[in-house]
Design a protein around this motif. Structure first.
Motif, PDB file in Angstrom:
ATOM      1  N   TYR A  76       2.900  -5.057 -49.509  1.00 25.61           N
ATOM      2  CA  TYR A  76       2.480  -6.364 -49.559  1.00 25.61           C
ATOM      3  C   TYR A  76       1.175  -6.278 -50.528  1.00 25.61           C
ATOM      4  O   TYR A  76       0.930  -7.146 -51.133  1.00 25.61           O
ATOM      5  CB  TYR A  76       2.204  -6.815 -48.239  1.00 25.61           C
ATOM      6  N   ILE A 115       7.633  -1.578 -52.946  1.00 24.86           N
ATOM      7  CA  ILE A 115       6.586  -2.610 -53.203  1.00 24.86           C
ATOM      8  C   ILE A 115       5.953  -3.173 -51.677  1.00 24.86           C
ATOM      9  O   ILE A 115       6.708  -3.625 -50.846  1.00 24.86           O
ATOM     10  CB  ILE A 115       7.042  -3.686 -53.815  1.00 24.86           C
ATOM     11  N   ALA A 126       9.699  -7.939 -51.066  1.00 27.46           N
ATOM     12  CA  ALA A 126       9.342  -8.532 -52.180  1.00 27.46           C
ATOM     13  C   ALA A 126      10.386  -9.365 -52.636  1.00 27.46           C
ATOM     14  O   ALA A 126      11.791  -8.616 -52.627  1.00 27.46           O
ATOM     15  CB  ALA A 126       8.834  -7.484 -53.397  1.00 27.46           C
ATOM     16  N   TRP A 133       2.083  -6.182 -53.853  1.00 32.87           N
ATOM     17  CA  TRP A 133       2.776  -7.506 -54.459  1.00 32.87           C
ATOM     18  C   TRP A 133       1.752  -8.292 -54.601  1.00 32.87           C
ATOM     19  O   TRP A 133       1.453  -9.280 -55.456  1.00 32.87           O
ATOM     20  CB  TRP A 133       3.772  -7.868 -53.440  1.00 32.87           C
ATOM     21  N   ARG A 167      -0.035  -7.638 -57.795  1.00 34.67           N
ATOM     22  CA  ARG A 167       0.627  -8.072 -59.047  1.00 34.67           C
ATOM     23  C   ARG A 167       0.661  -9.473 -59.326  1.00 34.67           C
ATOM     24  O   ARG A 167       1.144 -10.266 -60.341  1.00 34.67           O
ATOM     25  CB  ARG A 167       2.200  -7.672 -58.961  1.00 34.67           C
ATOM     26  N   ASN A 168       0.448 -10.332 -58.159  1.00 37.30           N
ATOM     27  CA  ASN A 168       0.687 -11.784 -58.282  1.00 37.30           C
ATOM     28  C   ASN A 168      -0.859 -12.436 -57.872  1.00 37.30           C
ATOM     29  O   ASN A 168      -0.561 -13.678 -57.465  1.00 37.30           O
ATOM     30  CB  ASN A 168       1.884 -12.241 -57.168  1.00 37.30           C
TER      31      ASN A 168
END
Length: 249
Positions: free
Chosen positions: A240, A238, A161, A243, A246-247
């Motif tokens: 994938y 973190i 990340a 991540w 979160r995104n």
């Protein structure tokens, strides 16, 4: 202390400026948009006045062999000269895990040239080698696509990340110069073709991922361990999947 972040308006640079400011440092973003051009030297003397540390996370706008080499050699040479004149005590540069293992790659060759300039400079330095960022996964898949299929080599891959790269670079910058390198990678090691098979499924992308031992990675065929760090690397936490969650937006 005053820390100048060259490339400070980009993906990693903006994270660094925010993080360092939160920790009480005077973090200054240096980029063409803020009046600093490392290729011409414009604004360097002014922005480096009083700086203790310079972090270079800038990147070439072109990955073509001559252009990317010219960018890193010229910008790094100008930057190091200006730092010496300003009395900067620590130069930190972000590079890529595996540069020396794939020197035929145009971008990696340019990063090697950049690192050699830094190592020869009298300024104490730290090199942070990171694996590919999660943020670049879609771009890698697009680059590897031919006739609607994503051709990926079955080599080891350990992406990370961007936030964790910024954390490692920031901690390195406020510490004593390494006069060497630190490697940073994600918490999970995959086979590259399997990573992209899972990633495309998670994106809802219908393209087929083809396992191709001759597949090129931005112009070069990577070896089994070209893209992963050695022992002692700093590993992020973190995953994938985390991540992506979160995104999601």
């Amino acid at each position: 202390m005053k820390i100048v972040v060259v490339g400070g308006t980009g993906l990693i640079g903006s994270k660094l400026v925010t993080r360092l400011t939160e920790h009480g440092h005077e973090a200054v973003a240096a980029a063409p948009g803020t009046g600093v051009d490392t290729l011409t030297g414009e604004g360097l003397a002014e922005v480096l006045a009083g700086a203790s540390v310079v972090i270079d996370v800038s990147n070439s706008p072109s990955f073509e062999r001559a252009a990317v080499l010219e960018f890193f050699e010229t910008s790094t040479g100008n930057l190091l000269a200006a730092e010496a004149a300003a009395g900067v005590g620590h130069h930190v540069a972000l590079s890529v895990v595996g540069t020396e293992r794939m020197p035929d790659n145009d971008y990696f060759a340019a990063k090697i040239a950049q690192e050699r300039l830094i190592e020869k400079s009298p300024i104490p330095y730290s090199l942070v080698h990171a694996t590919q960022f999660f943020e670049f996964a879609r771009g890698i898949a697009d680059e590897a696509t031919a006739d609607g299929k994503v051709h990926i080599a079955p080599v080891l891959f350990q992406p990370v990340a961007g936030d964790e790269v910024a954390r490692a670079v920031g901690r390195t910058a406020v510490g004593a110069p390494l006069n060497g390198r630190l490697e940073v990678a994600g918490p999970t090691r995959y086979r590259m073709d399997e990573f992209f098979r899972r990633a495309l499924a998670a994106w809802g992308d219908p393209r087929e991922v083809v396992t191709d031992p001759e597949a090129r990675y931005f112009g070069s065929v990577p070896g089994e361990r070209t893209l992963v760090p050695g022992e002692g690397a700093v590993l992020g936490r973190i995953t994938y999947r985390d991540w992506l969650d979160r995104n999601a937006g």
